[in-house]
Design an enzyme around this catalytic site. Structure first.
Site, PDB file in Angstrom:
ATOM      1  N   LYS A  14      35.460  45.887 -25.569  1.00 20.47           N
ATOM      2  CA  LYS A  14      34.851  47.160 -25.993  1.00 20.47           C
ATOM      3  C   LYS A  14      35.815  47.947 -26.888  1.00 20.47           C
ATOM      4  CE  LYS A  14      34.879  50.853 -23.102  1.00 20.47           C
ATOM      5  NZ  LYS A  14      35.477  52.066 -23.667  1.00 20.47           N
ATOM      6  N   ASN A  15      37.045  48.121 -26.403  1.00 17.79           N
ATOM      7  CA  ASN A  15      37.966  49.014 -27.115  1.00 17.79           C
ATOM      8  C   ASN A  15      38.557  48.398 -28.378  1.00 17.79           C
ATOM      9  OD1 ASN A  15      37.372  50.985 -25.322  1.00 17.79           O
ATOM     10  ND2 ASN A  15      39.256  50.802 -24.118  1.00 17.79           N
TER      11      ASN A  15
ATOM     12  N   ARG B 268      33.534  59.553 -26.530  1.00 20.06           N
ATOM     13  CA  ARG B 268      34.703  60.192 -27.142  1.00 20.06           C
ATOM     14  C   ARG B 268      35.282  59.372 -28.293  1.00 20.06           C
ATOM     15  NH1 ARG B 268      37.942  63.787 -25.422  1.00 20.06           N
ATOM     16  NH2 ARG B 268      39.487  62.444 -26.352  1.00 20.06           N
TER      17      ARG B 268
ATOM     18  N   CYS C 172      36.224  65.270 -20.557  1.00 21.11           N
ATOM     19  CA  CYS C 172      35.410  64.232 -19.942  1.00 21.11           C
ATOM     20  C   CYS C 172      35.863  64.088 -18.505  1.00 21.11           C
ATOM     21  CB  CYS C 172      35.503  62.919 -20.701  1.00 21.11           C
ATOM     22  SG  CYS C 172      37.049  62.069 -20.458  1.00 21.11           S
TER      23      CYS C 172
ATOM     24  N   ARG D  16      41.717  65.326 -22.511  1.00 24.37           N
ATOM     25  CA  ARG D  16      41.712  64.385 -23.639  1.00 24.37           C
ATOM     26  C   ARG D  16      41.585  65.051 -25.013  1.00 24.37           C
ATOM     27  NH1 ARG D  16      38.159  59.261 -22.168  1.00 24.37           N
ATOM     28  NH2 ARG D  16      39.524  58.267 -23.674  1.00 24.37           N
TER      29      ARG D  16
ATOM     30  N   ASP E 271      43.298  51.806 -17.312  1.00 30.55           N
ATOM     31  CA  ASP E 271      41.915  51.337 -17.186  1.00 30.55           C
ATOM     32  C   ASP E 271      41.740  50.329 -16.047  1.00 30.55           C
ATOM     33  OD1 ASP E 271      41.214  52.971 -19.254  1.00 30.55           O
ATOM     34  OD2 ASP E 271      41.122  51.396 -20.771  1.00 30.55           O
TER      35      ASP E 271
ATOM     36  N   ILE F 218      48.831  58.499 -17.156  1.00 30.58           N
ATOM     37  CA  ILE F 218      48.231  58.672 -18.495  1.00 30.58           C
ATOM     38  C   ILE F 218      47.227  59.831 -18.515  1.00 30.58           C
ATOM     39  CG2 ILE F 218      46.984  57.539 -20.392  1.00 30.58           C
ATOM     40  CD1 ILE F 218      49.600  56.111 -19.781  1.00 30.58           C
TER      41      ILE F 218
ATOM     42  N   ARG G   9      28.170  51.330 -20.149  1.00 33.93           N
ATOM     43  CA  ARG G   9      28.917  51.673 -21.363  1.00 33.93           C
ATOM     44  C   ARG G   9      29.971  50.618 -21.668  1.00 33.93           C
ATOM     45  NH1 ARG G   9      31.657  57.220 -21.440  1.00 33.93           N
ATOM     46  NH2 ARG G   9      32.374  56.155 -23.281  1.00 33.93           N
TER      47      ARG G   9
END
Ligand code: EPU
Length: 420
Positions: free
Chosen positions: A22-23, A93, A117, A122, A307, A329, A399
């Site tokens: 995804k990223n 985002r 969020c 963020r 994550d 983080i 998502r």
């Protein structure tokens, strides 16, 4: 809205294929805004965030085709409006990734501020401060970032105050089309940043230092890649399968993954007692009857990924003894704790550290998903909890995980999607 119902405890067995990252898919799709001609992609995961990205660039005037079965996307980036509206950015985002390509290519952009969020404030101040240093005028009006280029974008030496993944990606876009050289210090070293850098190199970009904390970009011209770009596998999905195998004491094979991007995750799970065989593009996982506890902190790559923090917290619930998991983080990324406690988990949060006492005898309960990785951690816990767990608001999961319940069913889990 949809919910997932999971009946546990279960034992998983068999093989599972990891989908595209995804990223990585997000920034390489936004990269199309740098061009006029068709860009082709392969192995694009079928996710809501991809749907949102494509609809967002469509709202700017682009058109696309997307074969959701094969993962092939063709993007025709004919941009008419350089605006990324609030209605899209509030959903995702990562919409901030439109800013770099638009301002670099067209000298103007209007992109909605993402806002907060579930996992924290963020902000995007590092993106904006760095762009200002390169000659881009940036202001905020009525919730929108207004960026313009009064003369030209100049190469600069930029030191990020803190590692930022999408910040580094946005600056890569800008630096590739800048006049002169740009040095990005304290740049993100995440595999997704390397992948974007590699994509841009296929487009003629000159980038040195990918995978290190200092990137040097020699500004120039770009052309569309000659071949379709294939999105690499998702390392967080891979890690989530390891967590699922760990809590269910299972043996599974994870296929189409890249073990080299998971060093910190593999070493944490080995420390907990898992036997892991690494191939070039597969992992064979064999989980023990009893897991050892662990102490770890999240940190930027190559450290343990934020994550994977939620999925690791779920794993720690089943370990024999006390684990300590520190989140460095994001300031608010323990939303899953209250839900795991509803299953009977013994977790205390002090500041940014969660102390988990295991092994807990988790019992199924109705739960609420709060964000993407939190949802994944609830699925992991539910697989090993006794009885039925219903997880509501799973649009968060959609998502970022392609066909999760289908893949879990193939591995033997009792899981169904229900309408609420
Ligand atoms: N930060 C600032 N100012 C900025 C930018 C970041 O203060 O201008 C702070 C953030 O608030 C955070 C830290 O710096 O505390 C790191 O944030 P970063 O910018 O690296 O996060 P991101 O780029 O918004 C990406 C991933 C996230 C992942 C983080 C960290 C994408 C699209 N998103 O977010 O992925 O958690 O890096 O690795 O690449 C997810 O997939 O579930 C997800 C949240």
């Amino acid at each position: 809205m949809n919910a997932l119902r999971i009946h546990g405890p279960t034992r998983l067995a068999g093989k599972v294929r990891v989908s595209g990252s995804k990223n990585t898919a997000l920034p390489v799709l936004f990269a199309a805004l740098l061009f006029d001609d068709e860009i082709r992609y392969e192995n694009v995961p079928r996710l809501w965030d991809i749907e949102t990205t494509l609809q967002m660039v469509e709202s700017m005037g682009a058109s696309f085709t997307w074969n959701k079965e094969t993962g092939q996307v063709s993007l025709f980036p004919t941009v008419k409006s350089k605006v990324a509206p609030y209605e899209w950015v509030k959903r995702m985002r990562a919409g901030i990734l439109a800013l770099g390509p638009l301002v670099a290519r067209y000298g103007e952009a209007k992109v909605s501020l993402p806002g907060g969020c579930a996992i924290g404030a963020r902000p995007v101040n590092f993106h904006l401060d760095a762009m200002k240093q390169m000659g881009i005028q940036v202001g905020v009006e009525q919730g929108y970032i207004i960026a313009s280029v009064p003369s030209k974008i100049r190469g600069a030496e930029i030191v990020f105050p803190q590692v930022t993944v999408t910040g580094t990606e946005n600056l890569l876009f800008v630096a590739c089309l800048a006049d002169g050289n740009t040095v990005l210090k304290n740049a993100a070293q995440e595999p997704e940043v390397i992948a974007l850098g590699n994509f841009l190199q296929l487009c003629g970009a000159k980038i040195d230092g990918l995978g290190s904390s200092t990137l040097t970009i020699h500004g120039g011209k770009l052309h569309p890649p000659k071949m379709p770009y294939s999105v690499p596998p998702d390392r967080i999905e891979t890690g989530t399968w390891i967590a699922a195998a760990a809590v269910t004491k299972s043996e599974i094979e994870i296929q189409a993954c890249n073990p080299l991007e998971l060093t910190s995750v593999l070493s944490a799970y080995r420390e907990m007692g898992l036997k892991i065989e690494e191939g070039k593009d597969f992992l064979k996982i064999s989980a023990p009857q009893s897991l050892r506890p662990i102490s770890l902190s999240t940190s930027p790559y190559p450290g343990f990924p934020t994550d994977m923090q939620a999925q690791m917290l779920s794993t720690a619930c089943f370990a024999q003894g006390t684990s300590h998991i520190t989140e460095t983080i994001f300031e608010n990324r323990f939303m899953h704790v209250a839900e795991l406690q509803r299953l009977g988990a013994k977790i205390e949060v002090n500041g940014n550290t969660a102390t988990v006492t295991g092994p807990a005898d988790l019992q199924g309960a109705p739960l609420m998903a709060t964000d993407l990785r939190a949802s994944a951690s609830l699925v992991v816990a539910a697989l090993a909890a006794h009885g039925s767990t219903k997880i509501s608001r799973i649009y968060h999961l959609d998502r970022g995980y392609q066909r999760l319940e289908e893949k879990l069913r193939q591995l033997g889990a009792q899981i169904e999607r229900i309408a609420e």
